[in-house]
Write an enzyme that holds these catalytic residues in place. Sequence first.
Site, PDB file in Angstrom:
ATOM      1  N   TYR A 165     -10.188 -11.602  -6.299  1.00 34.51           N
ATOM      2  CA  TYR A 165      -9.334 -11.919  -7.450  1.00 34.51           C
ATOM      3  C   TYR A 165      -9.586 -13.333  -7.994  1.00 34.51           C
ATOM      4  CZ  TYR A 165      -6.810  -8.025  -5.324  1.00 34.51           C
ATOM      5  OH  TYR A 165      -6.485  -6.818  -4.785  1.00 34.51           O
TER       6      TYR A 165
ATOM      7  N   HIS B 183      -3.705  -9.362   3.841  1.00 34.02           N
ATOM      8  CA  HIS B 183      -5.127  -9.370   4.195  1.00 34.02           C
ATOM      9  C   HIS B 183      -5.322 -10.175   5.474  1.00 34.02           C
ATOM     10  CE1 HIS B 183      -6.489  -8.572  -0.228  1.00 34.02           C
ATOM     11  NE2 HIS B 183      -6.207  -7.459   0.424  1.00 34.02           N
TER      12      HIS B 183
ATOM     13  N   LYS C 160      -1.696  -1.955   7.558  1.00 33.40           N
ATOM     14  CA  LYS C 160      -3.103  -1.642   7.812  1.00 33.40           C
ATOM     15  C   LYS C 160      -3.714  -2.634   8.785  1.00 33.40           C
ATOM     16  CE  LYS C 160      -7.501  -0.748   5.448  1.00 33.40           C
ATOM     17  NZ  LYS C 160      -8.189  -0.711   4.139  1.00 33.40           N
TER      18      LYS C 160
ATOM     19  N   HIS D 252      -3.432   3.104  -5.846  1.00 32.42           N
ATOM     20  CA  HIS D 252      -3.761   1.886  -5.112  1.00 32.42           C
ATOM     21  C   HIS D 252      -3.993   0.710  -6.057  1.00 32.42           C
ATOM     22  CE1 HIS D 252      -5.111  -0.343  -1.578  1.00 32.42           C
ATOM     23  NE2 HIS D 252      -6.101  -0.811  -2.310  1.00 32.42           N
TER      24      HIS D 252
ATOM     25  N   ARG E  66      -1.504  -2.088  -6.510  1.00 34.64           N
ATOM     26  CA  ARG E  66      -1.621  -3.230  -5.591  1.00 34.64           C
ATOM     27  C   ARG E  66      -2.532  -4.291  -6.200  1.00 34.64           C
ATOM     28  NH1 ARG E  66      -1.359  -4.749  -0.143  1.00 34.64           N
ATOM     29  NH2 ARG E  66      -3.289  -5.460   0.834  1.00 34.64           N
TER      30      ARG E  66
ATOM     31  N   ARG F 161       0.849  -1.191   0.000  1.00 34.29           N
ATOM     32  CA  ARG F 161       0.000   0.000   0.000  1.00 34.29           C
ATOM     33  C   ARG F 161       0.888   1.246   0.000  1.00 34.29           C
ATOM     34  NH1 ARG F 161      -2.063  -3.615   3.826  1.00 34.29           N
ATOM     35  NH2 ARG F 161      -4.202  -4.322   3.447  1.00 34.29           N
TER      36      ARG F 161
END
Length: 411
Positions: free
Chosen positions: A392, A383, A296, A357, A360, A269
């Site tokens: 995806y 994640h 994050k 972004h 990514r 990110r």
Amino acid sequence: MKLSKKLSPAVVEAAKPEADPYRIWDTTVPQLHLRVQPSGIKSWNVQWSRTRSKSLGKWPGVTVEAARTRAKELLVESDQHGAPLAVIEAEKAVQDKPITLEAFIADHYAPWAVAHQKAGQATVDALKAVWGSLYAKLLGEIVALDVERIKSKRLKAGRTPATVNRDLDRVRSVFSRAVEWGFLAVHPLKSVKRAKGADNSRVRYLSTAEEQRLRKALDDREAERRASRERHNAWHAARGTEGHPQWPEDGYTDHLAPLVLLALNTGLRRGELLGLRWENIDFASAILTVPAGIAKSRKGRHVPLNTEAQGVLKRWRRQVPGDGLVFPGPGGGRMGHINTSWEGLAAAAKLEGFRFHDLRHDFASKLVMAGVDLNTVRELLGHSDLKMTLRYAHLAPQKLADAVAKLRGSA
């Protein structure tokens, strides 16, 4: 013994300093007195109870009549409210004092956000950009309708629901802290609904042609910046003045190219990239570590560096000395944003609807299309669960077909 006189300019002028401070009480307004200090300073005070008084200023700046007038006003307020209103206001807890949204953010929310959020300053800047029209209003006077109007205006202007919701979350956080810290009794934005139509499953990645255009735009930008520097230095040389040093041939002209190329090859990110320090790069093992403090998910992770990523970092390392940030801003501090340079690059590459972004998303999409399993992609992206990575899954149709092909229909 209490010294009382009908105070006048002549009486005040004649009051001489003594070894100890003393008071001269006014017979016209008995609660008013002049305090004479050994230093010669003379100041006015009004006393509304046996132990409570308030300074009215110094003589001769405050005249006798001005002192009497102000004393009478404060004595009336004391009769009505128990003390002068200014004193009551000053003695209130900070949470009980009227405060504008701007002052609350500047004095209370911003310091907290910068200390506790990895993108705290960016959040504070974004708040003003979106909600600045409410800054002059008192915190307790802002209602849901004020926010709804701005939300609707932004949606009509073409802002995506996801963008509007992200900015709504930011201002919600401000009011949540205001309630938590006792500045507000209730949260005024509870009834404000999130904008409908936000698609968090959006996946935008580069086609082969788009990636070629992006890389060419990076090369062209580097070449133009070098040529511009050469023209600049030639202008100075012709006048016998000093120009600017040219960038090394094996280096970059600024942060943009290495930042974009690293994003393409690691999927980090923007905030993670801007928070990276050289100590997080292990060139020997070709591993980049994203510390928990800038991730994050607040969980650290390790990302292997491919050949291009290693080359970019080694090339950039020669231009950034020290052990600080990989992409430092002015003065060596954290870089604020790269919006202007990125938008110029995206326009030059003719990338429609492609955000920084999305680099990514491109990283993840290319991995899935290359046959990498989703759980590995999840680990590389950081994640917290597989749900975010499942966006995806549709990019691996052959894996799904292979799975179904393993079933054999019964005869």
